[in-house]
Design a protein around this motif. Structure first.
Motif, mmCIF file in Angstrom:
data_model
loop_
_atom_site.group_PDB
_atom_site.id
_atom_site.type_symbol
_atom_site.label_atom_id
_atom_site.label_comp_id
_atom_site.label_asym_id
_atom_site.label_seq_id
_atom_site.Cartn_x
_atom_site.Cartn_y
_atom_site.Cartn_z
ATOM 1 N N UNK A 71 0.981 -1.137 -0.046
ATOM 2 C CA UNK A 71 0.080 -0.141 -0.044
ATOM 3 C C UNK A 71 0.973 1.267 -0.023
ATOM 4 N N UNK A 72 0.304 2.357 -0.528
ATOM 5 C CA UNK A 72 1.138 3.682 -0.502
ATOM 6 C C UNK A 72 0.092 4.538 0.413
ATOM 7 N N UNK A 73 0.743 4.837 1.491
ATOM 8 C CA UNK A 73 0.047 5.977 2.274
ATOM 9 C C UNK A 73 0.523 7.410 2.178
ATOM 10 N N UNK A 74 -0.497 8.045 1.954
ATOM 11 C CA UNK A 74 -0.035 9.709 1.699
ATOM 12 C C UNK A 74 -0.204 10.039 3.097
ATOM 13 N N UNK A 75 0.956 10.905 3.793
ATOM 14 C CA UNK A 75 1.168 11.417 5.114
ATOM 15 C C UNK A 75 0.620 12.804 4.825
ATOM 16 N N UNK A 76 -0.963 12.843 4.875
ATOM 17 C CA UNK A 76 -1.440 14.203 4.845
ATOM 18 C C UNK A 76 -2.218 14.372 6.022
ATOM 19 N N UNK A 77 -1.918 13.732 7.288
ATOM 20 C CA UNK A 77 -2.845 13.887 8.303
ATOM 21 C C UNK A 77 -4.053 13.272 8.681
ATOM 22 N N UNK A 78 -4.628 12.548 7.448
ATOM 23 C CA UNK A 78 -5.833 11.964 7.606
ATOM 24 C C UNK A 78 -5.717 10.686 8.168
ATOM 25 N N UNK A 79 -4.762 10.028 8.339
ATOM 26 C CA UNK A 79 -4.543 8.700 8.932
ATOM 27 C C UNK A 79 -3.950 8.786 10.270
ATOM 28 N N UNK A 80 -4.684 8.465 11.354
ATOM 29 C CA UNK A 80 -4.025 8.790 12.628
ATOM 30 C C UNK A 80 -2.649 7.984 12.835
ATOM 31 N N UNK A 81 -1.687 8.696 13.527
ATOM 32 C CA UNK A 81 -0.494 8.386 13.762
ATOM 33 C C UNK A 81 -0.194 6.966 14.193
ATOM 34 N N UNK A 82 -1.223 6.422 15.271
ATOM 35 C CA UNK A 82 -0.922 5.273 15.490
ATOM 36 C C UNK A 82 -1.212 4.164 14.440
ATOM 37 N N UNK A 83 -2.206 4.519 13.647
ATOM 38 C CA UNK A 83 -2.359 3.463 12.809
ATOM 39 C C UNK A 83 -1.131 3.486 11.746
ATOM 40 N N UNK A 84 -0.398 4.543 11.522
ATOM 41 C CA UNK A 84 0.516 4.644 10.466
ATOM 42 C C UNK A 84 1.634 3.702 11.172
ATOM 43 N N UNK A 85 1.897 3.936 12.535
ATOM 44 C CA UNK A 85 2.873 3.138 13.204
ATOM 45 C C UNK A 85 2.594 1.597 13.164
ATOM 46 N N UNK A 86 1.325 1.365 13.423
ATOM 47 C CA UNK A 86 0.869 0.032 13.230
ATOM 48 C C UNK A 86 1.360 -0.701 11.882
ATOM 49 N N UNK A 87 0.971 0.001 10.760
ATOM 50 C CA UNK A 87 0.929 -0.452 9.527
ATOM 51 C C UNK A 87 2.716 -0.752 9.239
ATOM 52 N N UNK A 88 3.497 0.413 9.773
ATOM 53 C CA UNK A 88 5.163 0.142 9.660
ATOM 54 C C UNK A 88 5.430 -0.991 10.489
ATOM 55 N N UNK A 89 4.945 -1.085 11.716
ATOM 56 C CA UNK A 89 5.311 -2.456 12.446
ATOM 57 C C UNK A 89 4.860 -3.762 11.766
ATOM 58 N N UNK A 90 3.655 -3.774 11.050
ATOM 59 C CA UNK A 90 3.265 -5.159 10.334
ATOM 60 C C UNK A 90 4.219 -5.318 8.998
ATOM 61 N N UNK A 91 4.514 -4.018 8.436
ATOM 62 C CA UNK A 91 5.285 -4.087 7.161
ATOM 63 C C UNK A 91 6.956 -4.956 7.471
ATOM 64 N N UNK A 92 7.162 -4.263 8.463
ATOM 65 C CA UNK A 92 8.560 -5.007 9.282
ATOM 66 C C UNK A 92 8.450 -6.366 9.488
ATOM 67 N N UNK A 93 7.667 -6.866 10.227
ATOM 68 C CA UNK A 93 7.249 -7.976 10.581
ATOM 69 C C UNK A 93 6.939 -8.970 9.624
#
Length: 128
Positions: A88-110
């Motif tokens: 997925x591509x995530x546009x960092x425009x403030x519309x996705x909560x920071x916690x959700x973005x961090x969760x997605x980064x964690x999932x990608x890594x794992x």
């Protein structure tokens, strides 16, 4: 979440390095030589009305979850220049909560770590 916050969070993952194989404008984050995220600034081909200073991040994702996230958040789209099934591509425009973005980064890594040889997985998990 802005570019610097995203960069710092990605680099906080064990054994993560930032590389620039596509030029200075696209950061590629790898764990033990395997890519799990990209981060770039600019339009990414989205048209003239997009701001050049918006960050875009590609993250690996479970295919079913990828579809669900795209349905929930308009600023999450199929992976730009990546497999549309697994990224997925995530546009960092403030519309996705920071916690959700961090969760997605964690999932990608794992997800990337889970496909590594057992010895590599164990050495990484010791640092989590």
């Amino acid at each position: 979440m802005d570019r610097q916050q995203a960069r710092e969070y990605l680099l906080s993952k064990p054994f993560t390095v930032e590389t620039f194989p596509f030029g200075k404008d696209v950061s590629v984050f790898k764990v033990k030589h395997k890519m799990f995220a990209t981060l770039s600034v600019g339009k990414m081909g989205k048209g003239e009305n997009e701001s050049d200073d918006i960050c875009w991040m590609n993250l690996k994702c479970d295919p079913q979850e990828a579809i669900m996230l795209r349905d929930i958040f308009p600023s999450i789209i199929p992976g730009y220049h990546m497999s549309k099934v697994h990224w997925n591509t995530v546009k960092l425009d403030g519309s996705v909560p920071q916690g959700e973005i961090q969760r997605m980064m964690d999932n990608s890594y794992m997800l990337v770590v889970s496909k590594m040889p057992q010895a590599d997985q164990q050495s990484i998990k010791l640092h989590l």
